[in-house]
Design a protein around this motif. Sequence first.
Motif, PDB file in Angstrom:
ATOM      1  N   GLY A 294       5.657   4.993 -11.214  1.00 47.99           N
ATOM      2  CA  GLY A 294       4.282   5.344 -10.877  1.00 47.99           C
ATOM      3  C   GLY A 294       4.008   6.826 -10.790  1.00 47.99           C
ATOM      4  O   GLY A 294       2.865   7.233 -10.621  1.00 47.99           O
TER       5      GLY A 294
ATOM      6  N   SER B  14       0.438   6.810  -6.598  1.00 50.40           N
ATOM      7  CA  SER B  14      -0.716   7.508  -6.047  1.00 50.40           C
ATOM      8  C   SER B  14      -1.840   7.611  -7.073  1.00 50.40           C
ATOM      9  O   SER B  14      -3.009   7.665  -6.706  1.00 50.40           O
ATOM     10  CB  SER B  14      -0.323   8.877  -5.516  1.00 50.40           C
ATOM     11  OG  SER B  14       0.300   9.630  -6.506  1.00 50.40           O
TER      12      SER B  14
ATOM     13  N   LEU C  35      -8.602  -3.238  -3.172  1.00 49.00           N
ATOM     14  CA  LEU C  35      -7.950  -2.447  -4.228  1.00 49.00           C
ATOM     15  C   LEU C  35      -7.466  -3.352  -5.356  1.00 49.00           C
ATOM     16  O   LEU C  35      -7.728  -3.097  -6.536  1.00 49.00           O
ATOM     17  CB  LEU C  35      -6.782  -1.665  -3.621  1.00 49.00           C
ATOM     18  CG  LEU C  35      -6.113  -0.617  -4.517  1.00 49.00           C
ATOM     19  CD1 LEU C  35      -5.676   0.567  -3.688  1.00 49.00           C
ATOM     20  CD2 LEU C  35      -4.920  -1.161  -5.260  1.00 49.00           C
TER      21      LEU C  35
ATOM     22  N   LEU D 112      -6.345  -2.342   6.935  1.00 50.53           N
ATOM     23  CA  LEU D 112      -5.251  -2.313   5.963  1.00 50.53           C
ATOM     24  C   LEU D 112      -5.331  -3.495   5.007  1.00 50.53           C
ATOM     25  O   LEU D 112      -5.226  -3.340   3.783  1.00 50.53           O
ATOM     26  CB  LEU D 112      -3.908  -2.340   6.693  1.00 50.53           C
ATOM     27  CG  LEU D 112      -3.423  -1.008   7.238  1.00 50.53           C
ATOM     28  CD1 LEU D 112      -2.301  -1.217   8.227  1.00 50.53           C
ATOM     29  CD2 LEU D 112      -2.943  -0.133   6.095  1.00 50.53           C
TER      30      LEU D 112
ATOM     31  N   LEU E 182       0.825  -1.207   0.000  1.00 53.50           N
ATOM     32  CA  LEU E 182       0.000   0.000   0.000  1.00 53.50           C
ATOM     33  C   LEU E 182       0.856   1.254   0.000  1.00 53.50           C
ATOM     34  O   LEU E 182       0.523   2.245  -0.648  1.00 53.50           O
ATOM     35  CB  LEU E 182      -0.924   0.011   1.222  1.00 53.50           C
ATOM     36  CG  LEU E 182      -2.189  -0.842   1.126  1.00 53.50           C
ATOM     37  CD1 LEU E 182      -2.963  -0.770   2.419  1.00 53.50           C
ATOM     38  CD2 LEU E 182      -3.069  -0.392  -0.027  1.00 53.50           C
TER      39      LEU E 182
ATOM     40  N   LEU F  32      -2.322   5.763   5.755  1.00 53.72           N
ATOM     41  CA  LEU F  32      -2.441   4.871   6.902  1.00 53.72           C
ATOM     42  C   LEU F  32      -1.226   3.962   7.077  1.00 53.72           C
ATOM     43  O   LEU F  32      -0.690   3.870   8.185  1.00 53.72           O
ATOM     44  CB  LEU F  32      -3.742   4.065   6.792  1.00 53.72           C
ATOM     45  CG  LEU F  32      -4.036   3.138   7.969  1.00 53.72           C
ATOM     46  CD1 LEU F  32      -4.059   3.919   9.267  1.00 53.72           C
ATOM     47  CD2 LEU F  32      -5.363   2.417   7.773  1.00 53.72           C
ATOM     48  N   PRO F  33      -0.761   3.287   5.994  1.00 53.43           N
ATOM     49  CA  PRO F  33       0.423   2.453   6.188  1.00 53.43           C
ATOM     50  C   PRO F  33       1.620   3.246   6.703  1.00 53.43           C
ATOM     51  O   PRO F  33       2.368   2.762   7.553  1.00 53.43           O
ATOM     52  CB  PRO F  33       0.709   1.887   4.797  1.00 53.43           C
ATOM     53  CG  PRO F  33      -0.256   2.484   3.877  1.00 53.43           C
ATOM     54  CD  PRO F  33      -1.312   3.153   4.649  1.00 53.43           C
TER      55      PRO F  33
ATOM     56  N   PHE G  82     -10.630  -4.686  -7.234  1.00 55.57           N
ATOM     57  CA  PHE G  82     -11.356  -3.725  -8.067  1.00 55.57           C
ATOM     58  C   PHE G  82     -10.550  -3.343  -9.302  1.00 55.57           C
ATOM     59  O   PHE G  82     -11.065  -3.362 -10.424  1.00 55.57           O
ATOM     60  CB  PHE G  82     -11.692  -2.462  -7.265  1.00 55.57           C
ATOM     61  CG  PHE G  82     -12.944  -2.600  -6.456  1.00 55.57           C
ATOM     62  CD1 PHE G  82     -14.176  -2.714  -7.073  1.00 55.57           C
ATOM     63  CD2 PHE G  82     -12.888  -2.607  -5.072  1.00 55.57           C
ATOM     64  CE1 PHE G  82     -15.339  -2.838  -6.324  1.00 55.57           C
ATOM     65  CE2 PHE G  82     -14.042  -2.732  -4.312  1.00 55.57           C
ATOM     66  CZ  PHE G  82     -15.267  -2.848  -4.944  1.00 55.57           C
ATOM     67  N   ILE G  83      -9.272  -2.992  -9.106  1.00 59.47           N
ATOM     68  CA  ILE G  83      -8.466  -2.563 -10.253  1.00 59.47           C
ATOM     69  C   ILE G  83      -8.277  -3.725 -11.217  1.00 59.47           C
ATOM     70  O   ILE G  83      -8.386  -3.567 -12.436  1.00 59.47           O
ATOM     71  CB  ILE G  83      -7.092  -2.011  -9.793  1.00 59.47           C
ATOM     72  CG1 ILE G  83      -7.267  -0.856  -8.815  1.00 59.47           C
ATOM     73  CG2 ILE G  83      -6.238  -1.605 -10.993  1.00 59.47           C
ATOM     74  CD1 ILE G  83      -7.368   0.496  -9.406  1.00 59.47           C
TER      75      ILE G  83
ATOM     76  N   VAL H 157      -5.846   5.773   2.298  1.00 59.39           N
ATOM     77  CA  VAL H 157      -5.345   4.500   1.797  1.00 59.39           C
ATOM     78  C   VAL H 157      -3.826   4.464   1.774  1.00 59.39           C
ATOM     79  O   VAL H 157      -3.222   3.475   2.156  1.00 59.39           O
ATOM     80  CB  VAL H 157      -5.901   4.202   0.385  1.00 59.39           C
ATOM     81  CG1 VAL H 157      -5.235   2.981  -0.222  1.00 59.39           C
ATOM     82  CG2 VAL H 157      -7.394   3.998   0.455  1.00 59.39           C
TER      83      VAL H 157
ATOM     84  N   TRP I  41      -8.119   1.810 -17.650  1.00 57.08           N
ATOM     85  CA  TRP I  41      -8.073   1.003 -16.420  1.00 57.08           C
ATOM     86  C   TRP I  41      -7.118  -0.170 -16.589  1.00 57.08           C
ATOM     87  O   TRP I  41      -6.442  -0.569 -15.631  1.00 57.08           O
ATOM     88  CB  TRP I  41      -9.475   0.506 -16.049  1.00 57.08           C
ATOM     89  CG  TRP I  41     -10.359   1.599 -15.554  1.00 57.08           C
ATOM     90  CD1 TRP I  41     -11.203   2.364 -16.292  1.00 57.08           C
ATOM     91  CD2 TRP I  41     -10.467   2.080 -14.204  1.00 57.08           C
ATOM     92  NE1 TRP I  41     -11.832   3.282 -15.493  1.00 57.08           N
ATOM     93  CE2 TRP I  41     -11.408   3.120 -14.203  1.00 57.08           C
ATOM     94  CE3 TRP I  41      -9.866   1.717 -13.004  1.00 57.08           C
ATOM     95  CZ2 TRP I  41     -11.757   3.824 -13.065  1.00 57.08           C
ATOM     96  CZ3 TRP I  41     -10.216   2.403 -11.858  1.00 57.08           C
ATOM     97  CH2 TRP I  41     -11.151   3.450 -11.889  1.00 57.08           C
TER      98      TRP I  41
ATOM     99  N   THR J 247      -8.386  -3.235   2.726  1.00 54.07           N
ATOM    100  CA  THR J 247      -8.186  -2.185   1.721  1.00 54.07           C
ATOM    101  C   THR J 247      -7.318  -2.697   0.586  1.00 54.07           C
ATOM    102  O   THR J 247      -7.652  -2.533  -0.588  1.00 54.07           O
ATOM    103  CB  THR J 247      -7.500  -0.955   2.348  1.00 54.07           C
ATOM    104  OG1 THR J 247      -8.190  -0.599   3.516  1.00 54.07           O
ATOM    105  CG2 THR J 247      -7.479   0.194   1.375  1.00 54.07           C
ATOM    106  N   LEU J 248      -6.205  -3.344   0.946  1.00 55.40           N
ATOM    107  CA  LEU J 248      -5.302  -3.804  -0.097  1.00 55.40           C
ATOM    108  C   LEU J 248      -6.002  -4.803  -1.010  1.00 55.40           C
ATOM    109  O   LEU J 248      -5.950  -4.677  -2.234  1.00 55.40           O
ATOM    110  CB  LEU J 248      -4.049  -4.443   0.505  1.00 55.40           C
ATOM    111  CG  LEU J 248      -3.143  -5.040  -0.577  1.00 55.40           C
ATOM    112  CD1 LEU J 248      -2.502  -3.935  -1.384  1.00 55.40           C
ATOM    113  CD2 LEU J 248      -2.085  -5.942  -0.002  1.00 55.40           C
TER     114      LEU J 248
ATOM    115  N   PHE K 217      -8.617   3.849  -7.637  1.00 52.82           N
ATOM    116  CA  PHE K 217      -9.373   3.005  -6.707  1.00 52.82           C
ATOM    117  C   PHE K 217     -10.398   3.861  -5.956  1.00 52.82           C
ATOM    118  O   PHE K 217     -11.561   3.474  -5.813  1.00 52.82           O
ATOM    119  CB  PHE K 217      -8.397   2.341  -5.735  1.00 52.82           C
ATOM    120  CG  PHE K 217      -9.054   1.628  -4.585  1.00 52.82           C
ATOM    121  CD1 PHE K 217      -9.801   0.477  -4.798  1.00 52.82           C
ATOM    122  CD2 PHE K 217      -8.905   2.098  -3.290  1.00 52.82           C
ATOM    123  CE1 PHE K 217     -10.391  -0.183  -3.736  1.00 52.82           C
ATOM    124  CE2 PHE K 217      -9.495   1.443  -2.224  1.00 52.82           C
ATOM    125  CZ  PHE K 217     -10.244   0.297  -2.453  1.00 52.82           C
TER     126      PHE K 217
END
Lengths: 296, 281
Positions: free
Chosen positions: B207, A113, B16, B9, A108, A146-147, B19-20, A143, B255, B12-13, A119
């Motif tokens: 990224g 970003s 994520l 956590l 995460l 937090l980590p 969904f992606i 998201v 996407w 969420t991961l 997401f």
Amino acid sequence: MRAKVTDRIATLCFYLIAILIIGILAGMIGFILFKGLHVINWDFVTEAPGSVLTGGGGVGPQLFNSFYLLVLTMIITVPLGLGGGIYLAEYAKPGQLTNVLRLSIEVLSSLPSIVVGLFGLMVFVQYTGWGFSLAAGALTLTVFNLPLMVRIVEQALGTVPREQKEASFALGVTHWHTIVKVLLPAALPGILTGTILAAGRVFGEAAALMFTAGMSSPDLDFSNWDITSPVSPLNPFRPASTLAVHIWKINSEGIVPDAKEIASGASALLVIAVLIFNLFARWFGRLIHARLTSTR
Amino acid sequence: MTLVSAWVLIITLFSLLYFIASKGIAPFLHGEVTLADFFSGNWGPSLSAEQGGPQYGALDFILGSLMVALGSAVISGPLGIGAALFMTEIAPKAGRKILQPAVEILVGIPSVVYGFIGLTLIVPALRSIFGEVGFGLLAGIIVLSVMILPTIISISADAIHSVPQGIREGSYALGATRWQTISGLVIRVAQPGLLTAVVLGIARAFGEALAVQMVIGNTADLPFHLLKPMSTLTSVITLNMGNTVQGSTYNNVLWSMALILLLMTLILILAIRFIARRREV
């Protein structure tokens, strides 16, 4: 003899690298301030952007949005981050769950970003039906904040000397009470410094917010304190462009006649904010440390 | 109680990833685009059927992303490791007092500010030096290499710190100079950590979206030229996600590109885990 000469040359190179990096940083900050400081005045900081045709105006709403979004994000992140950090530092036992948790934190915190932003677009904007909103932006920022927060808390707790914890146990204090009364206060300087630095990151984030908090801000009425009103600055379900998003938007669209000026001023504001966060974190950490350990 | 956050956590991961991944795979499952088309260099979402369109090949952008990321790592890797060695081996005091705070400020500078500096300082400078438009690979690499410097410096510095002091003292006792000690021992012992630092730097560069988008030029070609405009995965996504219709093939393909970004991050993290495991042996 040759070994000594090589050593001298290598040392010189290391110094040059260090000077280069300091030079780049000083040059960048100098450039931004030189370009932007003359744009910044009271009107620029408080007024809304002018119309697309005439330009002018300021970045008041955007600046407010950045701060408000930061507060919203921190309200969600800090309690969760404390919980997660305490869990990892004090309760987690080696095992499958802890492994998965550590892997989740690692993934995460290194996700791009923009991916986190997409997401957020899918889940917090479209699935919840809120549309572009501060709430969606704050949850998206959580998201990847937090980590970071969990790590900060875990590391800060890890630096507390074992003896303090053992002394507390020896007095018959329960584990939870020890955490709250002994460990957390001792770890507080580290947690606060880390939190303020993390806040600085949230403040400048843009890629994750473009598609979650949106790229526009409605006309705000700063005298309206009704949290449900769409023109109230406090309404968490209104769209809000932050300072960083605003800089990107006017630069990439390039419609506003004075885009360069506004971008310079807004960039300078962002850099000043980052510097303040940084200095504040240092000063505050030192102050609290001095208070707690009564050293000077 | 504290377990709640741990589950937040993890959930969420996984949501994520789910969904992606599901949205990214969808265009292939629905037959809108074939994998072969997607991994081709033909990009023309607005081409008419007579012109052979619309085409959704993202290969140029994938290669573009790889080129900027690797290019910035080539510049930033040696500089970052050098700075980390300066902080730990050469001048620890100046390192802690000056370089460390500088690195912390560099981390905090927002990516749009990097992009803005690139746009108003680096692109015009390249334009006047080389006479090309200035937007392109080189501008992207310069901006990104400054952005990933702090990542590389702080992780390499940690790796060098964890090299046992006894190794250095042993080397000095044999009469080795400082450079011989650094190049022969410290770098070798810290090597897995230094590799991790560079890989994380590549992940960050791969990224990064806005700063790159602002200086890369945003054309659909891949000119294999340092000074000609091009695109990366992130720049295409940022520019078009808001302008394309939800549910259209064009939008869905974006996407899929996000999924590529996600997979790349996962691959790099696996690589880091692999490097770390080798260290333990």
